[in-house]
Design an enzyme around this catalytic site. Structure first.
Site, PDB file in Angstrom:
ATOM      1  N   ARG A 230     -19.895   4.932   4.961  1.00  0.00           N
ATOM      2  CA  ARG A 230     -18.677   5.518   4.405  1.00  0.00           C
ATOM      3  C   ARG A 230     -18.988   6.853   3.732  1.00  0.00           C
ATOM      4  O   ARG A 230     -18.227   7.808   3.821  1.00  0.00           O
ATOM      5  CB  ARG A 230     -18.127   4.561   3.347  1.00  0.00           C
ATOM      6  CG  ARG A 230     -16.734   4.088   3.600  1.00  0.00           C
ATOM      7  CD  ARG A 230     -16.318   3.087   2.561  1.00  0.00           C
ATOM      8  NE  ARG A 230     -15.803   1.886   3.191  1.00  0.00           N
ATOM      9  CZ  ARG A 230     -14.632   1.802   3.804  1.00  0.00           C
ATOM     10  NH1 ARG A 230     -13.831   2.830   3.861  1.00  0.00           N
ATOM     11  NH2 ARG A 230     -14.241   0.678   4.353  1.00  0.00           N
TER      12      ARG A 230
ATOM     13  N   HIS B 175       2.765   5.473   0.313  1.00  0.00           N
ATOM     14  CA  HIS B 175       2.657   4.041   0.571  1.00  0.00           C
ATOM     15  C   HIS B 175       4.066   3.474   0.790  1.00  0.00           C
ATOM     16  O   HIS B 175       4.974   3.745   0.002  1.00  0.00           O
ATOM     17  CB  HIS B 175       1.990   3.345  -0.620  1.00  0.00           C
ATOM     18  CG  HIS B 175       1.816   1.874  -0.404  1.00  0.00           C
ATOM     19  ND1 HIS B 175       0.853   1.373   0.439  1.00  0.00           N
ATOM     20  CD2 HIS B 175       2.495   0.805  -0.879  1.00  0.00           C
ATOM     21  CE1 HIS B 175       0.949   0.048   0.464  1.00  0.00           C
ATOM     22  NE2 HIS B 175       1.937  -0.322  -0.329  1.00  0.00           N
TER      23      HIS B 175
HETATM   24  C1  GRF Z   1       3.669   5.257   6.723  1.00  0.00           C
HETATM   25  O1  GRF Z   1       4.487   4.150   6.615  1.00  0.00           O
HETATM   26  C2  GRF Z   1       2.913   5.498   5.447  1.00  0.00           C
HETATM   27  O2  GRF Z   1       3.621   5.148   4.308  1.00  0.00           O
HETATM   28  C3  GRF Z   1       1.725   4.577   5.612  1.00  0.00           C
HETATM   29  O3  GRF Z   1       1.379   4.704   6.969  1.00  0.00           O
HETATM   30  C4  GRF Z   1       2.537   5.039   7.726  1.00  0.00           C
HETATM   31  C5  GRF Z   1       2.217   6.264   8.513  1.00  0.00           C
HETATM   32  O4  GRF Z   1       3.226   6.552   9.435  1.00  0.00           O
HETATM   33  N1  GRF Z   1       0.671   4.930   4.676  1.00  0.00           N
HETATM   34  P1  GRF Z   1       3.209   7.926  10.223  1.00  0.00           P
HETATM   35  O5  GRF Z   1       1.860   8.018  10.946  1.00  0.00           O
HETATM   36  O6  GRF Z   1       3.386   9.034   9.254  1.00  0.00           O
HETATM   37  O7  GRF Z   1       4.331   7.828  11.200  1.00  0.00           O
END
Ligand code: GRF
Length: 213
Positions: free
Chosen positions: A65, A109
């Site tokens: 990582r 999130h």
């Molecule tokens: C979104 O729902 C975001 O909140 C989460 O991952 C998803 C990404 O979607 N962390 P995208 O790739 O932006 O369509």
């Protein structure tokens, strides 16, 4: 302010940032580079289409990582990135990465933190039976979705919903909230004091709450 967006998936949040930038709604933030860890993902395609420089760092090619994160930092620095936006970036970052961008890494999130952190947040919320959910933009700290909250938007959970319709309703708010936060940070309107984040000027979270309920 040079923004580096990190993503792993379809990139619809990246697209929202690209659209906002094209309309001048991200100024003074500028999308300097997009980095992905999944070769060929939608986010990479969207960056290319928009003419934004991009890089691919496949985490599977790294033994640790720490090594992966060091390469990430180097790639972002090469593009003079000052603010890192995690837009569906499905990797946990090491303390060394966060130390390279103190209070300058934000994540979106798809739940109202501190409820339903981690993966499948919409499924967790739907299964739990909550009546409202939403999305959260927060500074990233060493925990999983635990950092100081910058802004949240609320959506109702309807009795007619399934997991997919809830996901879509939340995503619509994500696409509005993330660019608004990026702009506010770039304008220097966001300050952090412990867990308390203050946003001067327009209250990002208030508009969404009024519109959504
Ligand atoms: C979104 O729902 C975001 O909140 C989460 O991952 C998803 C990404 O979607 N962390 P995208 O790739 O932006 O369509």
């Amino acid at each position: 302010m040079n923004v580096g967006v990190l993503a792993s998936g379809s990139g619809t949040n990246l697209q929202a940032l690209i659209g906002a930038a094209a309309r001048g709604e991200l100024d003074p933030a500028r999308l300097a580079v997009v980095g992905v860890n999944v070769p060929g993902c939608g986010a990479l395609e969207r960056a290319t289409q928009a003419g934004i420089p991009s890089f691919v760092l496949d985490h599977k090619a790294f033994a640790s990582r720490e090594g992966f994160d060091a390469a990430l930092v180097e790639s972002l620095r090469r593009h003079q990135v000052e603010l890192v936006v995690l837009a569906g970036f499905m990797r946990l970052l090491t303390p060394a990465f966060l130390a390279a961008f103190p209070h300058r890494v934000v994540n979106i999130h798809p739940a109202l933190l501190p409820a339903f952190p981690g993966t499948h947040a919409q499924r967790q919320a739907f299964s739990y039976g909550v009546k409202v959910s939403g999305c959260t933009v927060h500074f990233v700290d060493n925990g999983t979705d635990t950092g100081p909250i910058i802004a949240q938007a609320v959506v109702p959970v309807l009795e007619s919903d399934d997991e997919e319709s809830l996901r879509a309703r939340i995503l619509t708010e994500e696409h509005r909230l993330l660019p608004a936060v990026v702009r506010a940070v770039a304008e220097g309107r966001v300050s952090v004091d412990g867990r308390m984040v203050r946003v001067r000027g327009a209250a990002i979270e208030a508009d969404a709450r009024l519109r959504s309920l």
